[in-house]
Design a protein around this motif. Structure first.
Motif, PDB file in Angstrom:
ATOM      1  N   GLU A  99       0.838  -1.213   0.000  1.00 52.89           N
ATOM      2  CA  GLU A  99       0.000   0.000   0.000  1.00 52.89           C
ATOM      3  C   GLU A  99       0.869   1.257   0.000  1.00 52.89           C
ATOM      4  N   PHE A 100       1.862   1.265   0.869  1.00 56.66           N
ATOM      5  CA  PHE A 100       2.753   2.422   0.980  1.00 56.66           C
ATOM      6  C   PHE A 100       3.474   2.666  -0.347  1.00 56.66           C
ATOM      7  N   GLY A 101       4.026   1.585  -0.916  1.00 58.03           N
ATOM      8  CA  GLY A 101       4.747   1.694  -2.190  1.00 58.03           C
ATOM      9  C   GLY A 101       3.840   2.192  -3.300  1.00 58.03           C
ATOM     10  N   THR A 102       2.621   1.680  -3.330  1.00 62.65           N
ATOM     11  CA  THR A 102       1.673   2.042  -4.389  1.00 62.65           C
ATOM     12  C   THR A 102       1.279   3.513  -4.270  1.00 62.65           C
ATOM     13  N   GLU A 103       1.036   3.944  -3.048  1.00 65.36           N
ATOM     14  CA  GLU A 103       0.651   5.334  -2.807  1.00 65.36           C
ATOM     15  C   GLU A 103       1.774   6.273  -3.277  1.00 65.36           C
ATOM     16  N   LEU A 104       2.986   5.883  -2.917  1.00 66.21           N
ATOM     17  CA  LEU A 104       4.154   6.691  -3.274  1.00 66.21           C
ATOM     18  C   LEU A 104       4.322   6.771  -4.796  1.00 66.21           C
ATOM     19  N   CYS A 105       4.195   5.627  -5.460  1.00 70.77           N
ATOM     20  CA  CYS A 105       4.339   5.594  -6.927  1.00 70.77           C
ATOM     21  C   CYS A 105       3.300   6.492  -7.583  1.00 70.77           C
TER      22      CYS A 105
END
Ligand SMILES: Nc1ncnc2c1ncn2[C@@H]1O[C@H](COP(=O)(O)OP(=O)(O)O)[C@@H](O)[C@H]1O
Ligand SMILES: [Mg+2]
Length: 255
Positions: A99-105
């Motif tokens: 989730e964190f990675g996706t939000e950042l991307c």
């Protein structure tokens, strides 16, 4: 579109010199070469995480050379698992990590996603790599190597970047899982430019447009049938290549 111009990668001394490639549509490129050839260095340089010794990397016309911030608008990298040290990692669950990675991307791309959309993207990415709900709350670092590898691939899928770099995505996955993940990577390469470093090119062969072979300071990038041949492999792997009547063997890797 990815354009690599006169790129020499390495640290004090160049590992591979004068790489010139253009990739202008989605496809899978397998990156091969002996240990220490520079495969990981090459992917990290494409992702802007390492500065090259010379040359440039352009993505969609933007010069992203040695600039992880800029490259991060287009590229997602799934790192080589063995390079992780347990002592260096921070506690995070499988779900939080993706989730964190996706939000950042999405932020880097300037795309706004709602909480609901984000949840759906994460859910579908994790499901597509066979990571079921029972693992979502578990610590990323308590998973098996293969499960963690899948989670990193899920994050790359969820990020939805035009360029996906997968460093040894099949290495710690069990044989049945490997076929499954190879299929996931194959379908990803229908819409993305995917570079995957591999020791066993056969697993991904049916999806592979080009094989990039690195070693001894040089590279070739050709259609698989022009590279996966004893004479070409021997130039890169030396005596580790053994030819039988019906197949070629590199160290312990079958081709
Ligand atoms: N941060 C670094 N500083 C100096 N040398 C490095 C660094 N990272 C890797 N190397 C060296 O660069 C060479 C290529 O490494 P790498 O790209 O990881 O190879 P591969 O992924 O093909 O096995 C190796 O000799 C390695 O020891
Ligand atoms: Mg490597």
């Amino acid at each position: 579109m990815l354009q690599v111009v006169n790129l020499s990668i390495g640290f004090d001394k160049p590992l591979i010199e004068d790489i010139n490639i253009v990739v202008n549509k989605p496809m899978l490129i397998q990156v091969m070469g002996p240990n220490g050839a520079g495969k990981t260095t090459f992917l990290k340089t494409l992702a802007g995480l390492l500065k090259p010794i010379k040359g440039s990397v352009y993505i969609n016309g933007v010069d992203v050379t040695g600039d992880a911030e800029k490259a991060g608008r287009f590229v997602t990298l799934s790192p080589q698992m063995v390079l992780f040290k347990q002592s260096e990692v921070f506690p995070i669950s499988v779900w939080e990590f993706v989730e964190f990675g996706t939000e950042l991307c999405h932020k880097k791309k300037g795309v706004v996603v709602s909480k609901d959309e984000l949840r759906n993207i994460v859910k579908s990415a994790l499901s597509s790599v066979g990571i079921g709900g029972e693992l979502w709350g578990k610590s990323l670092w308590k998973l098996s190597g293969g499960q963690r590898q899948r989670v990193f691939i899920a994050r790359a899928i969820a990020c939805d970047m035009p360029i996906v770099l997968l460093d040894e995505p099949l290495s710690s996955i069990d044989p049945e899982g490997r076929v499954e993940i190879a299929n996931v990577i194959g379908s990803l390469s229908k819409t993305k430019i995917v570079f995957a470093t591999c020791h066993d090119p056969e697993m991904l062969l049916k999806y592979t447009s080009f094989v990039m072979l690195l070693g001894k300071g040089k590279y070739v990038m050709e259609k698989p049938e022009n590279v996966l041949r004893g004479d070409v492999l021997r130039k890169f792997y030396g005596d580790a290549v053994i030819e039988f009547v019906d197949h070629i063997h590199v160290c312990d890797y079958h081709i």
